[in-house]
Design an enzyme around this catalytic site. Structure first.
Site, PDB file in Angstrom:
ATOM      1  N   GLU A 117       0.927  -1.333  -0.298  1.00 22.11           N
ATOM      2  CA  GLU A 117       0.202  -0.117  -0.474  1.00 22.11           C
ATOM      3  C   GLU A 117       1.015   1.011  -0.222  1.00 22.11           C
ATOM      4  OE1 GLU A 117      -3.710  -1.955   2.607  1.00 22.11           O
ATOM      5  OE2 GLU A 117      -2.874  -1.261   3.170  1.00 22.11           O
ATOM      6  N   HIS A 141      -1.321   3.549   9.228  1.00 17.37           N
ATOM      7  CA  HIS A 141      -2.736   3.013   8.308  1.00 17.37           C
ATOM      8  C   HIS A 141      -2.781   1.215   9.180  1.00 17.37           C
ATOM      9  CE1 HIS A 141      -5.533   0.129   6.172  1.00 17.37           C
ATOM     10  NE2 HIS A 141      -4.404  -0.608   6.297  1.00 17.37           N
ATOM     11  N   HIS A 143      -5.901  -1.513  11.537  1.00 13.66           N
ATOM     12  CA  HIS A 143      -6.846  -2.641  11.696  1.00 13.66           C
ATOM     13  C   HIS A 143      -7.839  -2.585  12.680  1.00 13.66           C
ATOM     14  CE1 HIS A 143      -4.445  -4.652   7.591  1.00 13.66           C
ATOM     15  NE2 HIS A 143      -5.592  -3.585   7.436  1.00 13.66           N
ATOM     16  N   GLU A 171     -13.786  14.447  23.616  1.00  8.92           N
ATOM     17  CA  GLU A 171     -12.733  14.938  22.598  1.00  8.92           C
ATOM     18  C   GLU A 171     -12.677  15.008  21.509  1.00  8.92           C
ATOM     19  OE1 GLU A 171     -13.462  12.873  25.004  1.00  8.92           O
ATOM     20  OE2 GLU A 171     -12.239  13.816  26.645  1.00  8.92           O
ATOM     21  N   HIS A 212     -12.112  -2.753   6.357  1.00  7.21           N
ATOM     22  CA  HIS A 212     -10.873  -3.308   6.658  1.00  7.21           C
ATOM     23  C   HIS A 212      -9.350  -2.746   6.900  1.00  7.21           C
ATOM     24  CE1 HIS A 212      -6.313  -3.231   3.115  1.00  7.21           C
ATOM     25  NE2 HIS A 212      -6.561  -2.666   4.176  1.00  7.21           N
TER      26      HIS A 212
END
Length: 273
Positions: A117, A141, A143, A171, A212
């Site tokens: 990616e 990134h 999961h 918040e 994802h």
């Protein structure tokens, strides 16, 4: 200064370990990248003397990143090994002048390559660099289960996710007043999802990939991790409330969110109000 002793490399490794401790990475899932400063890149050149690979295709074009150096995790490599076996789990790469190729200067040993990616990461770096006058340097990134679970329940729209997260924890409007974006399910690692994510990152620091995971941007490792942690915690709260099956008796209303913005002097994304 040796590569492993550089402050940015240590910060990279710390974020990776913190995220593993959170349980947000399975197998080789998730990835991390950091755009180095000119001084940091100069040190890499000084220490390493020459690249360890030839130029290779990125699989996309990011011309505004030409000549930039990135620390990035490797494809098929486990985030949990970033602190255990650094030179194998991640590496330092240079983007060519055209923004279409990269080469490795350090790490990614045993035939390693940047994350599959890498293209989405670089496209996000390109737009966040432009939108923040170079301040943003981290793309992260992972999961997280709670956020992924919400993508099966909520409409896959920026508004549905932003309002759910804003309303779950006080918040949230403070941490991400611009809101969050959502990418409908697409095959990961391809230029289509890279372009879709880049488009959202023109407005948001956080993009959720349906079924994802999540992409977050930040000026520092702490800010990128902190944004991710806030989004995940809010999603977890929302999911737990939904799972009770009980009627929601009270929540953070639109007026409440506006009061938060006024007191904290925030500019909220008006389309979500």
């Amino acid at each position: 200064m040796k590569i492993i002793d550089m402050k940015c490399v240590k910060g990279f490794m710390q974020l990776a370990q913190d995220s593993v401790d959170k349980g947000w990475h399975e197998m080789n899932g998730g990835n991390l990248s950091y755009r180095m400063t000119e001084a940091e890149a100069a040190n890499v050149k000084k220490e390493c003397k020459k690249p360890t690979s030839d130029w290779m295709e990125i699989g996309g074009s990011v011309p505004k990143l030409g000549g930039q150096f990135f620390i990035v995790t490797g494809t098929t490599r486990f985030i949990r090994n970033v602190t255990r076996d650094p030179a194998n789990a991640f590496g330092i790469t240079e983007i060519d002048a055209t923004g279409t190729k990269y080469r490795i200067w350090w790490g990614l040993e045993d035939g390693g390559r940047p994350t599959s990616e890498f293209a989405p990461h670089l496209r996000c770096h390109e737009i966040r660099m432009e939108k923040t006058d170079g301040a943003n340097r981290v793309i992260y990134h992972c999961h997280p289960p709670a956020v992924i679970a919400l993508t099966f329940i909520l409409p896959l729209t920026d508004k549905a996710f932003t309002r759910t997260l804003w309303s779950a924890m006080t918040e949230c409007p403070v941490i991400f007043p611009e809101g969050v974006g959502v990418v409908k399910w697409m095959v990961p690692g391809k230029d289509d999802i890279a372009r879709a994510t880049q488009k959202l990152m023109a407005t948001y620091n956080c993009a959720i990939w349906a079924h994802h995971g999540v992409f977050c941007a930040g000026a520092t490792f702490d800010k990128a991790f902190g944004l991710m942690e806030t989004v995940v915690k809010s999603a977890d709260i929302a999911l737990k409330v939904m799972s009770t099956g009980k009627k929601v008796r009270q929540t953070i209303t639109t007026d409440d969110i506006k009061k938060i913005a006024k007191d904290f002097k925030l500019t909220l994304n008006e389309k979500f109000l």
